[in-house]
Design an enzyme around this catalytic site. Sequence first.
Site, PDB file in Angstrom:
ATOM      1  N   HIS A 175       0.800  -0.871  -0.245  1.00 45.22           N
ATOM      2  CA  HIS A 175       0.046   0.312   0.126  1.00 45.22           C
ATOM      3  C   HIS A 175       0.879   1.229   0.130  1.00 45.22           C
ATOM      4  O   HIS A 175       1.632   1.265   0.650  1.00 45.22           O
ATOM      5  CB  HIS A 175      -0.931   0.179   1.073  1.00 45.22           C
ATOM      6  CG  HIS A 175      -0.063   0.401   2.477  1.00 45.22           C
ATOM      7  ND1 HIS A 175      -0.333   1.402   3.311  1.00 45.22           N
ATOM      8  CD2 HIS A 175       0.507  -0.813   3.702  1.00 45.22           C
ATOM      9  CE1 HIS A 175       0.344   1.105   4.595  1.00 45.22           C
ATOM     10  NE2 HIS A 175       0.525   0.069   4.655  1.00 45.22           N
TER      11      HIS A 175
ATOM     12  N   ASP B 164      -0.431   4.188   0.902  1.00 43.82           N
ATOM     13  CA  ASP B 164      -1.146   5.255   1.265  1.00 43.82           C
ATOM     14  C   ASP B 164      -0.912   5.231   2.490  1.00 43.82           C
ATOM     15  O   ASP B 164      -0.099   4.398   3.582  1.00 43.82           O
ATOM     16  CB  ASP B 164      -2.841   5.249   1.835  1.00 43.82           C
ATOM     17  CG  ASP B 164      -3.290   3.624   2.482  1.00 43.82           C
ATOM     18  OD1 ASP B 164      -2.743   2.629   1.785  1.00 43.82           O
ATOM     19  OD2 ASP B 164      -3.962   3.902   3.442  1.00 43.82           O
TER      20      ASP B 164
ATOM     21  N   ASP C  52       6.396   2.301   6.886  1.00 39.70           N
ATOM     22  CA  ASP C  52       5.265   1.672   5.927  1.00 39.70           C
ATOM     23  C   ASP C  52       4.160   2.630   5.476  1.00 39.70           C
ATOM     24  O   ASP C  52       3.383   3.104   5.599  1.00 39.70           O
ATOM     25  CB  ASP C  52       4.051   1.502   7.617  1.00 39.70           C
ATOM     26  CG  ASP C  52       3.117   0.662   7.801  1.00 39.70           C
ATOM     27  OD1 ASP C  52       2.861   0.151   7.127  1.00 39.70           O
ATOM     28  OD2 ASP C  52       1.969   1.200   8.768  1.00 39.70           O
TER      29      ASP C  52
ATOM     30  N   GLU D 168      -4.989   0.768   2.851  1.00 42.00           N
ATOM     31  CA  GLU D 168      -5.168  -0.160   3.627  1.00 42.00           C
ATOM     32  C   GLU D 168      -4.519   0.410   5.130  1.00 42.00           C
ATOM     33  O   GLU D 168      -5.105   0.135   6.435  1.00 42.00           O
ATOM     34  CB  GLU D 168      -3.368  -0.151   3.607  1.00 42.00           C
ATOM     35  CG  GLU D 168      -2.854  -2.330   4.226  1.00 42.00           C
ATOM     36  CD  GLU D 168      -2.804  -1.884   5.919  1.00 42.00           C
ATOM     37  OE1 GLU D 168      -2.427  -2.564   6.231  1.00 42.00           O
ATOM     38  OE2 GLU D 168      -1.677  -0.476   5.844  1.00 42.00           O
ATOM     39  N   GLU D 169      -4.929   1.849   5.637  1.00 46.50           N
ATOM     40  CA  GLU D 169      -4.622   2.223   6.545  1.00 46.50           C
ATOM     41  C   GLU D 169      -5.495   2.794   7.214  1.00 46.50           C
ATOM     42  O   GLU D 169      -5.968   3.169   8.474  1.00 46.50           O
ATOM     43  CB  GLU D 169      -3.375   3.950   6.602  1.00 46.50           C
ATOM     44  CG  GLU D 169      -2.068   2.989   6.175  1.00 46.50           C
ATOM     45  CD  GLU D 169      -1.582   3.148   7.561  1.00 46.50           C
ATOM     46  OE1 GLU D 169      -2.288   2.197   8.216  1.00 46.50           O
ATOM     47  OE2 GLU D 169      -0.579   2.468   6.923  1.00 46.50           O
TER      48      GLU D 169
ATOM     49  N   GLU E 110       4.917  -5.828   4.445  1.00 41.45           N
ATOM     50  CA  GLU E 110       4.603  -5.052   5.249  1.00 41.45           C
ATOM     51  C   GLU E 110       6.150  -5.282   6.178  1.00 41.45           C
ATOM     52  O   GLU E 110       6.684  -6.138   5.933  1.00 41.45           O
ATOM     53  CB  GLU E 110       3.634  -5.151   6.101  1.00 41.45           C
ATOM     54  CG  GLU E 110       2.273  -5.393   5.387  1.00 41.45           C
ATOM     55  CD  GLU E 110       1.562  -3.820   6.401  1.00 41.45           C
ATOM     56  OE1 GLU E 110       2.845  -3.109   6.485  1.00 41.45           O
ATOM     57  OE2 GLU E 110       0.574  -3.127   5.483  1.00 41.45           O
TER      58      GLU E 110
ATOM     59  N   HIS F  14       4.052   4.888  11.698  1.00 34.40           N
ATOM     60  CA  HIS F  14       3.076   5.292  12.834  1.00 34.40           C
ATOM     61  C   HIS F  14       4.147   6.860  13.426  1.00 34.40           C
ATOM     62  O   HIS F  14       3.271   7.669  14.255  1.00 34.40           O
ATOM     63  CB  HIS F  14       2.658   4.508  13.235  1.00 34.40           C
ATOM     64  CG  HIS F  14       1.989   3.721  12.299  1.00 34.40           C
ATOM     65  ND1 HIS F  14      -0.008   3.351  12.239  1.00 34.40           N
ATOM     66  CD2 HIS F  14       1.438   3.531  11.063  1.00 34.40           C
ATOM     67  CE1 HIS F  14      -0.259   2.969  11.041  1.00 34.40           C
ATOM     68  NE2 HIS F  14       0.435   2.577  10.297  1.00 34.40           N
TER      69      HIS F  14
END
Length: 379
Positions: free
Chosen positions: A68, A70, A101, A134-135, A163, A352
């Site tokens: 992903h 996003d 990520d 995805e998030e 991931e 994150h």
Amino acid sequence: MIDPIQLTADLVRCPSVTPEEGGALQLLDKLLSANGFRTVRVDRNGISNLFARWGTGKNGRTFGFNGHTDVVPIGNRADWSHDPFGAEIVDGILYGRGSVDMKSAVAAFAAAAIDFVAATPLDGSVVLAITGDEEAAAQDGTVAILDWMKSNAERMDHCLVGEPTSPDHMGQAMKIGRRGSLRVHLTAQGRAGHSAYPNRAANPLPVMVKLLNRLATQTMDKGTEHFEASTLAITTVDTGNTVSNVIPAACKATISIRFNDSHTSGSLKEWVDTEAMSVSGGTGVTIGLKFAVVGDSFLTEPGEFSALVRAAVAAETGVTPEYSTTGGTSDARFVKDYCPVVEFGLVGRGMHQVDEGVPIADIVKLKSIYSRILHDYFS
């Protein structure tokens, strides 16, 4: 040769905070198309996704990558030492939101795939399934791509999700499954009253407290062959009561259950419902339950595919990764219904977080791992 560091930097500079595409998928679409991949935008309900295939899919095996572009919001910009969308490289670290990520992994597998098909006579196909969802809710991302693939007779025989998988150092772990995740929103509804006359009210708080205590103190299991013990966490308890002399009419709470393959979301729903009825019976308080299944647990049984990935990681890093099922959820929970799937990517530290960053040496290493996986898979 495609430079994965430059491609990571280009992707990080795209402000693709979910659900915004931010230019990341457009960049990949242009790059893959220019290098012989057939690309299709699989957008659904305002969410952007990209499917890319090299090869016809009619002959040989098809290997798939999933990832992903996003990213989560940056939070307070003032807390960042580096521009969150600047892709600055300082002391060998590339900084930016999504660098860990998981834009580095997307860059690494895109670069590996482009270079591999350009250099290797291939009786087979390589697929890249890249989502911008995805998030968040993740209902119009990888799910949309897989739905489109099914409708268009597209296939993957095996898939690797990029991931982050290792807790401390490259090559430490790969995922062969994931725990399930179930959220339960509870509402205890009683009858308000004066705190001096509790007999005239139906206080929802003791009922809720008793239920939460029973759920949180039970041993759900002791783990299974490939999974740690299941866990239950109380994440919120709310009444909205601002005064001390009023018994509230209602109380709300939320619990988060992460469960292994000794349970299903269905069996856990029945358990919580049974406990709720047992606790509330005869109290004058009713308990409403609202369930949100993020995903059931799954396992890709160790075998030829997981062994191939494991051997490739060991060959490139000198570290044999352990098979792991820890952590939260990923889009592998959707891919597993389509084909065997494992996960391997970067070290997860920093994802994150403020000043998220990845060592550029790890990006290069990750491309080499993905390149070896492709070589070994099609050899």
